[in-house]
Scaffold this active site. Sequence first.
Site, PDB file in Angstrom:
ATOM      1  CG  ASP A 139      -2.029   1.021   1.154  1.00 59.16           C
ATOM      2  OD1 ASP A 139      -2.419   1.355   0.019  1.00 59.16           O
ATOM      3  OD2 ASP A 139      -2.481   1.492   2.197  1.00 59.16           O
ATOM      4  CB  CYS A 196     -25.750  -8.251  -0.474  1.00 61.97           C
ATOM      5  SG  CYS A 196     -25.339  -7.497   1.115  1.00 61.97           S
ATOM      6  CB  CYS A 199     -21.109  -2.371   1.848  1.00 64.45           C
ATOM      7  SG  CYS A 199     -21.306  -2.717   0.084  1.00 64.45           S
ATOM      8  CB  CYS A 249     -18.889   0.178   3.837  1.00 59.06           C
ATOM      9  SG  CYS A 249     -17.142   0.581   3.686  1.00 59.06           S
TER      10      CYS A 249
END
Length: 378
Positions: A139, A196, A199, A249
């Site tokens: 990252d 779904c 989130c 979320c």
Amino acid sequence: MSIALPNSENLVAELRARAMALGFGSFGIAGADARPDLPEKLRQALEAGWHGDMEWMAETAERRGSPKGLWPEAKSLILLGYNYGPESDPLGILEEKSLGSISVYARNRDYHEIIKGKLKELAGLLARRSGEAVKVFVDTAPLMEKPLAEAAGLGWQGKHTVLVSRDFGSWLFLGAIVTSADLPVDKSHPQSCGRCTRCLDVCPTRAFPGPFQLDSRRCLAYLTVEHKGQIPVEFRAPMGNRIYGCDDCLAVCPWNKFASIAHEAKLRARDDLERPRLADLVQLDDQGFRQMFAGSPIKRIGLGRFLRNVLIAIGNSRDQSLVPLAEAKLVDEDPLVRGAAIWAMRRLAPARAEMLRLSFEPWENDAAVRVEWTGELA
């Protein structure tokens, strides 16, 4: 056409076993050209301005769009996931307004430091066995780990844009080893969110323009960590007591039910960062802040931004015992802190704030703080 290394399957089996021994829960391999769609997706997001003031995303767009743009010699990417699933529901603390909510990923040592050492060890094994070049990333480089992890079979990018795993839910730190070795690739994971939308529906600031799209400018994770100015007024009340990051979320994802039992080797939270008191946090000076968050990703945002977040949480707390602590920050040397303290005072003690305005506003030399005093933003 490149030719895979001799005995590459044995090498991959050895690497996979070593990765598991190092504590990684997920391991997969993708080709460096596995996601030719990424440059266009990135271009669209940047043109929409969803990166906010993270200008480094635009500045590195050419390299970020493709692993080969980052390193032309790249042939394969090993993607690895490390479980950091919480022991309990991280959203429970949102109802305890006098406490600060810190995102699960930041409740322990900086994950960059923990995972990078493990990646280097695994990459060293690959380099010795193959004789090929390797680079490791956690990252910190223009590499789009989440879609590449999807290509490597670790999981899929959910509608909240975070990688979702059948074994670990939304709680995976990702790391990558990029190599010039030509390794056999894994099958990409199909998108498995179905209908779904939990989130998307739970987001307190409506930061998702649509499924699989995130506007960082509306995201509390971005605003409390990356954003350098005052929190925009429209997001202060929805921020609640979230003082670093936002897990909403992630926490509602149905796949999380597997995360707590899937793997014993995972990062566990520091006790003092699970339920910190706003009254204690707002009194931290620079030395205390550095000591408390030594080795933590929170340290990187600095005391000013941290106190900004804490004071917004105090303004949302309805806790009158915090009024004197907020008032004390009206004379802080950092205008970011003074501005947030004014908002907290106006929320908790509006009459007291108006009285203080008569004393403080004429001497305020920061334009943004003066606007906070006038109440024009409220």
